[in-house]
Design a protein around this motif. Structure first.
Motif, PDB file in Angstrom:
ATOM      1  N   UNK A   1       0.852  -1.184   0.000  1.00 38.66           N
ATOM      2  CA  UNK A   1       0.000   0.000   0.000  1.00 38.66           C
ATOM      3  C   UNK A   1       0.890   1.237   0.000  1.00 38.66           C
ATOM      4  N   UNK A   2       0.769   2.116  -1.105  1.00 37.38           N
ATOM      5  CA  UNK A   2       1.597   3.332  -1.267  1.00 37.38           C
ATOM      6  C   UNK A   2       0.719   4.565  -1.191  1.00 37.38           C
ATOM      7  N   UNK A   3       1.188   5.512  -0.415  1.00 37.53           N
ATOM      8  CA  UNK A   3       0.451   6.772  -0.309  1.00 37.53           C
ATOM      9  C   UNK A   3       0.859   7.686  -1.483  1.00 37.53           C
ATOM     10  N   UNK A   4      -0.105   8.141  -2.334  1.00 36.62           N
ATOM     11  CA  UNK A   4       0.249   8.992  -3.491  1.00 36.62           C
ATOM     12  C   UNK A   4       0.923  10.287  -3.044  1.00 36.62           C
ATOM     13  N   UNK A   5       1.884  10.715  -3.852  1.00 35.13           N
ATOM     14  CA  UNK A   5       2.624  11.964  -3.613  1.00 35.13           C
ATOM     15  C   UNK A   5       2.502  12.835  -4.863  1.00 35.13           C
ATOM     16  N   UNK A   6       2.497  14.143  -4.679  1.00 35.97           N
ATOM     17  CA  UNK A   6       2.406  15.079  -5.831  1.00 35.97           C
ATOM     18  C   UNK A   6       3.553  14.855  -6.803  1.00 35.97           C
ATOM     19  N   UNK A   7       3.234  14.921  -8.099  1.00 37.33           N
ATOM     20  CA  UNK A   7       4.184  14.799  -9.214  1.00 37.33           C
ATOM     21  C   UNK A   7       4.748  13.400  -9.346  1.00 37.33           C
ATOM     22  N   UNK A   8       4.186  12.424  -8.562  1.00 40.61           N
ATOM     23  CA  UNK A   8       4.691  11.064  -8.609  1.00 40.61           C
ATOM     24  C   UNK A   8       4.311  10.428  -9.948  1.00 40.61           C
ATOM     25  N   UNK A   9       5.190   9.611 -10.527  1.00 39.89           N
ATOM     26  CA  UNK A   9       4.851   8.940 -11.787  1.00 39.89           C
ATOM     27  C   UNK A   9       3.662   8.015 -11.606  1.00 39.89           C
ATOM     28  N   UNK A  10       2.925   7.841 -12.677  1.00 37.31           N
ATOM     29  CA  UNK A  10       1.792   6.927 -12.675  1.00 37.31           C
ATOM     30  C   UNK A  10       2.046   5.735 -13.583  1.00 37.31           C
ATOM     31  N   UNK A  11       3.284   5.564 -14.019  1.00 36.55           N
ATOM     32  CA  UNK A  11       3.622   4.476 -14.933  1.00 36.55           C
ATOM     33  C   UNK A  11       3.385   3.133 -14.231  1.00 36.55           C
ATOM     34  N   UNK A  12       2.778   2.165 -14.937  1.00 30.47           N
ATOM     35  CA  UNK A  12       2.597   0.810 -14.412  1.00 30.47           C
ATOM     36  C   UNK A  12       3.913   0.089 -14.386  1.00 30.47           C
ATOM     37  N   UNK A  13       4.018  -0.886 -13.459  1.00 32.04           N
ATOM     38  CA  UNK A  13       5.247  -1.680 -13.390  1.00 32.04           C
ATOM     39  C   UNK A  13       5.325  -2.580 -14.594  1.00 32.04           C
ATOM     40  N   UNK A  14       6.507  -2.955 -14.988  1.00 31.61           N
ATOM     41  CA  UNK A  14       6.632  -3.891 -16.106  1.00 31.61           C
ATOM     42  C   UNK A  14       5.925  -5.191 -15.794  1.00 31.61           C
ATOM     43  N   UNK A  15       5.392  -5.835 -16.802  1.00 29.62           N
ATOM     44  CA  UNK A  15       4.660  -7.093 -16.628  1.00 29.62           C
ATOM     45  C   UNK A  15       5.559  -8.133 -15.959  1.00 29.62           C
ATOM     46  N   UNK A  16       4.979  -8.838 -14.954  1.00 27.97           N
ATOM     47  CA  UNK A  16       5.748  -9.865 -14.258  1.00 27.97           C
ATOM     48  C   UNK A  16       6.598  -9.323 -13.146  1.00 27.97           C
ATOM     49  N   UNK A  17       6.447  -8.032 -12.802  1.00 30.96           N
ATOM     50  CA  UNK A  17       7.251  -7.417 -11.754  1.00 30.96           C
ATOM     51  C   UNK A  17       6.339  -6.792 -10.716  1.00 30.96           C
ATOM     52  N   UNK A  18       6.810  -6.952  -9.448  1.00 32.91           N
ATOM     53  CA  UNK A  18       6.112  -6.307  -8.346  1.00 32.91           C
ATOM     54  C   UNK A  18       6.920  -5.097  -7.935  1.00 32.91           C
ATOM     55  N   UNK A  19       6.301  -3.885  -7.992  1.00 36.04           N
ATOM     56  CA  UNK A  19       7.077  -2.680  -7.685  1.00 36.04           C
ATOM     57  C   UNK A  19       6.989  -2.319  -6.212  1.00 36.04           C
ATOM     58  N   UNK A  20       8.027  -1.619  -5.771  1.00 37.22           N
ATOM     59  CA  UNK A  20       7.937  -0.979  -4.460  1.00 37.22           C
ATOM     60  C   UNK A  20       7.261   0.361  -4.644  1.00 37.22           C
ATOM     61  N   UNK A  21       7.060   1.053  -3.558  1.00 37.42           N
ATOM     62  CA  UNK A  21       6.623   2.447  -3.702  1.00 37.42           C
ATOM     63  C   UNK A  21       7.787   3.274  -4.246  1.00 37.42           C
ATOM     64  N   UNK A  22       7.446   4.445  -4.756  1.00 34.30           N
ATOM     65  CA  UNK A  22       8.481   5.345  -5.314  1.00 34.30           C
ATOM     66  C   UNK A  22       9.291   5.976  -4.203  1.00 34.30           C
ATOM     67  N   UNK A  23      10.543   6.245  -4.523  1.00 31.92           N
ATOM     68  CA  UNK A  23      11.420   6.927  -3.565  1.00 31.92           C
ATOM     69  C   UNK A  23      11.003   8.379  -3.438  1.00 31.92           C
ATOM     70  N   UNK A  24      11.814   9.101  -2.721  1.00 31.86           N
ATOM     71  CA  UNK A  24      11.622  10.551  -2.672  1.00 31.86           C
ATOM     72  C   UNK A  24      11.878  11.165  -4.052  1.00 31.86           C
ATOM     73  N   UNK A  25      11.288  12.352  -4.301  1.00 39.23           N
ATOM     74  CA  UNK A  25      11.480  13.087  -5.574  1.00 39.23           C
ATOM     75  C   UNK A  25      12.847  13.775  -5.555  1.00 39.23           C
TER      76      UNK A  25
END
Length: 743
Positions: free
Chosen positions: A133-157
């Motif tokens: 569960x990731x809390x949305x942040x302003x200007x954060x990318x909305x790109x989906x993770x590559x197929x077959x991959x589980x992403x972490x939340x995004x780092x700091x900007x």
């Protein structure tokens, strides 16, 4: 909404794994029942933290990134970057081992001097993961993770900018003229933050190689670089880049290709005169040796003082090394030198060659000059040429001198002719003029003495007579005459024309006497008292008449009152009375006409001039009787009156009256100087007739036909000589004759 998406995905995965566990392998408990198995799903990778970065030194298109790896099982990292914080590009980075390790990568192909928004997240290539569960942040990318991959939340900007490379130089040029070993490159510095300039050079069309660097200069403007390593006769091209700590400008300023000049040639040598005929009156021939194989030509220079030089010719290095200096002055010393040249410059001068042209001496004079009269405007000259030696006393020109004043004064040059001519036609002469001639021969160094004098006089009308004089004299019979004398100034006249007139302009009363050649005196008749006569005379021959002499005048004295006029006659119409009388005097100044209405008391009604013997009275009334009389007058007094003529004017409707029968043919004036008037009665006009003039030899000199309705004729005697003439009126039925004297 994004949080619900991840929660649903997690529940779906749990249910999936529960079904698989029950259908795959089953365990049996001690009661014989299948045992229930519990499966634990791993969590997504932990989000990286501490994302930071820096521009890559020397390359404004790269950024170095670092971060802290907070996961132990990621398979790679995904980096998202954007220039507007909305549209992100992604790239990947290699995973690092162990939590707490430092991840790093370099972003390439970026735009210099541009701000980027950058995020990083960990990826696990395993779908059997729980959804974090990731809390949305302003200007954060909305790109989906590559197929077959589980992403972490995004780092700091990370918000970071690429470095700025300096602006490229422009307008690179090489200063002209080009030099053999040192050339200067100029270019425009368009950057204010460069640390140095990189100078590259290409030789003979090869690759560019760095040959130097230049320190950067604060501000912009034109810069220059001096290259002291060029070689002669070599093709070069320069390219200049600007550079700072970020990197080198993308493009460089490139000059045009150019070729350095060759080394200038060494001086020619052995300048000297050629061996055969090297010097003339106007030329000097020379030769020299070429000591420089790279010379392409030679300048030949000339001086009159061995100080001030100017080029008189150019000789190709491929031709014979000789030159002829022309258009030189005779007998003058000159200095010459030769300079080799090519595109690299001029050589030092050769040795100096001094030389002096030959000098002429004054030519010998012409001799045996003769002059021959040809016409009224032409005199031909002929002479012998003076000798010359073929070199130094050659004639250059001959000059013809002429005088119309005397043999010693007034000479002017009328022509310059060639050096071999021995004759000349002078066509500019005036008629009847004496001319003197002499010839002067010259060259550039002097003039000959004059030739002998020759003289000739042009043909033309005679010289005008002079010293014209008049005086009263008595002829052999004691009659008063005018004696005219003059001086004959010519020996070729055919005769003289003596003219007499009663006015100074010779317009009226002109008498002309043609006299033989060599005559110097004449008698002028007839003469009248009280008249002023004007005389002039000219001579003539086949070429025309001379100018007139000066005009002289003679006033005739009046010795007595005039003789009375006679035979007053007339005819009348209703409007006028025409009077006519005879002139028996040569002394009158004029005539006075008087009229009376009663035959007793007379009143002057008009006057006429000398020799004018007619008068028309237009003041009469019709059907009226008048009486007329006429007398002559001069300064001495008046003559007696003529007879009294009584005449009655006609009625206005009446025809004119005939003159008396004895007046059918009248001639007047008599004597005459130039012509007479002939009056014919109207009754003679009914038939044909003729008026004939004969001279004293009975030779017919004039014939005039009678014309109908013409009652008066004028007969011209102006061209006839003095003497008595007979005028006859001849008709079919009669002949009437009158004599007249012409003076």
């Amino acid at each position: 909404m994004r949080k619900n998406y991840f929660l649903s995905l997690l529940l779906l995965m749990i249910t999936f794994w529960q079904v698989e566990a029950s259908n795959g392998s089953k365990s049996i408990n001690k009661n014989g029942k299948a045992a229930r198995t519990t499966v634990t799903i791993p969590a997504p990778p932990a989000a990286p933290s501490g994302l930071s970065g820096s521009a890559v030194g020397g390359d404004a298109t790269k950024l170095n990134l670092t971060w802290t790896d907070n996961s132990v099982d990621e398979t790679e990292f995904e980096i998202a970057y954007s220039t507007d914080s909305t549209t992100y590009l992604v790239t990947s980075a290699v995973a690092v081992t162990g939590s707490g390790s430092t991840g790093a990568t370099t972003l390439n192909g970026l735009t210099p001097n541009t701000t980027y928004y950058i995020w990083v997240r960990a990826l696990r290539a395993d779908v059997a993961r729980s959804i974090g569960s990731c809390t949305p942040v302003a200007n954060e990318p909305t790109n989906s993770a590559p197929t077959g991959n589980t992403p972490s939340c995004w780092s700091n900007l990370l918000k970071i900018s690429t470095g700025a490379i300096p602006a490229a130089p422009t307008n690179a040029i090489v200063a002209t003229p080009y030099s053999q070993r040192t050339n200067t490159v100029y270019f425009n510095d368009n950057s204010a933050d460069e640390t140095e300039f990189i100078i590259e050079r290409s030789s003979s069309g090869g690759a560019f190689t760095q040959i130097a660097t230049m320190p950067g200069v604060s501000g912009t403007g034109q810069r220059s670089y001096v290259d002291n390593t060029t070689l002669p006769n070599t093709q070069y091209q320069y390219r200049i880049y600007s550079k700072n700590i970020i990197g080198q400008s993308v493009t460089g300023a490139t000059t045009a290709s150019f070729i350095t000049p060759p080394d200038r040639p060494i001086a020619p040598n052995s300048l000297g005169l050629i061996s055969v005929n090297p010097i003339g009156l106007n030329f000097i021939k020379m030769y020299w040796r070429n000591g420089a194989p790279n010379a392409i030509g030679f300048y030949v220079q000339q001086s009159s003082d061995n100080n001030s030089w100017f080029t008189i010719g150019t000789v190709s290095a491929n031709s014979e090394l000789g030159f002829t200096a022309t258009n030189l002055n005779e007998g003058q010393r000159y200095f010459f030198r030769v300079i080799a040249f090519n595109s690299g410059g001029d050589s030092d001068p050769s040795n100096v060659l001094p030389a002096t042209t030959l000098k002429r001496v004054a030519p010998n004079p012409a001799f045996n000059l003769t002059a021959k009269t040809i016409s009224t405007t032409q005199i031909d000259l002929k002479w012998n040429l003076g000798t010359q030696d073929g070199v130094t006393n050659n004639r250059v020109s001959q000059e013809i001198y002429r005088s119309s004043v005397s043999a010693t004064d007034g000479f002017i040059r009328i022509a310059t002719i060639g050096n071999y001519e021995d004759s000349y036609s002078d066509n500019t002469c005036s008629p009847k003029t004496t001319y003197w001639y002499k010839i002067l021969t010259a060259n550039f160094q002097g003039q000959s003495p004059y030739s002998n004098l020759a003289s000739a006089t042009t043909l033309g009308p005679p010289y005008a007579p002079t010293e014209l004089a008049t005086a009263l004299a008595n002829d052999a019979l004691g009659n008063t005459v005018i004696k005219v004398t003059w001086k004959d100034n010519s020996n070729d006249e055919w005769g003289f024309a003596l003219e007499r007139s009663t006015d100074e302009t010779f317009a009226t009363g002109v008498l002309k006497a043609d006299l033989d050649s060599n005559t110097v005196t004449a008698t002028s008749l007839p003469i009248e008292e009280g008249v002023t006569y004007f005389f002039r005379i000219s001579a003539s021959n086949q070429y025309g008449a001379s100018k007139y002499s000066s005009t002289v005048k003679l006033e005739m004295p009046v010795t007595a009152t005039p003789n009375a006029p006679y035979d007053l006659k007339g005819k009348a119409t209703a409007a006028d009375v025409s009077l006519k009388w005879g002139d028996d005097s040569n002394k009158e100044a004029g005539f006075e006409v008087e009229r009376s209405d009663d035959g007793k008391t007379f009143t002057k009604i008009g006057t006429t001039a000398r020799n004018e013997v007619t008068y028309v009275d237009k003041t009469v009334k019709d059907k009226t009787k008048y009486s007329y009389r006429v007398r002559a007058t001069n300064i001495k007094g008046n003559s007696d009156y003529t007879n009294v003529l009584e005449i009655t004017t006609l009625a206005k409707a009446s025809a004119g009256i005939e003159i008396a029968a004895d007046e059918v043919f009248q001639v007047y004036p008599n004597p005459t100087s130039d012509g007479v008037k002939v009056s014919v009665s109207e009754n003679l006009l009914k038939g044909s007739g003729m008026i004939i003039i004969t001279d004293n030899t009975n030779r017919v000199v004039s014939k005039t036909l009678l014309s109908p309705n013409q009652t008066e004729y004028r007969l011209d005697l102006n061209n006839y000589s003095e003497g008595t003439y007979t005028i006859s009126l001849r008709t079919d039925t009669q002949q009437l004759t009158k004599r007249v004297y012409k003076f």
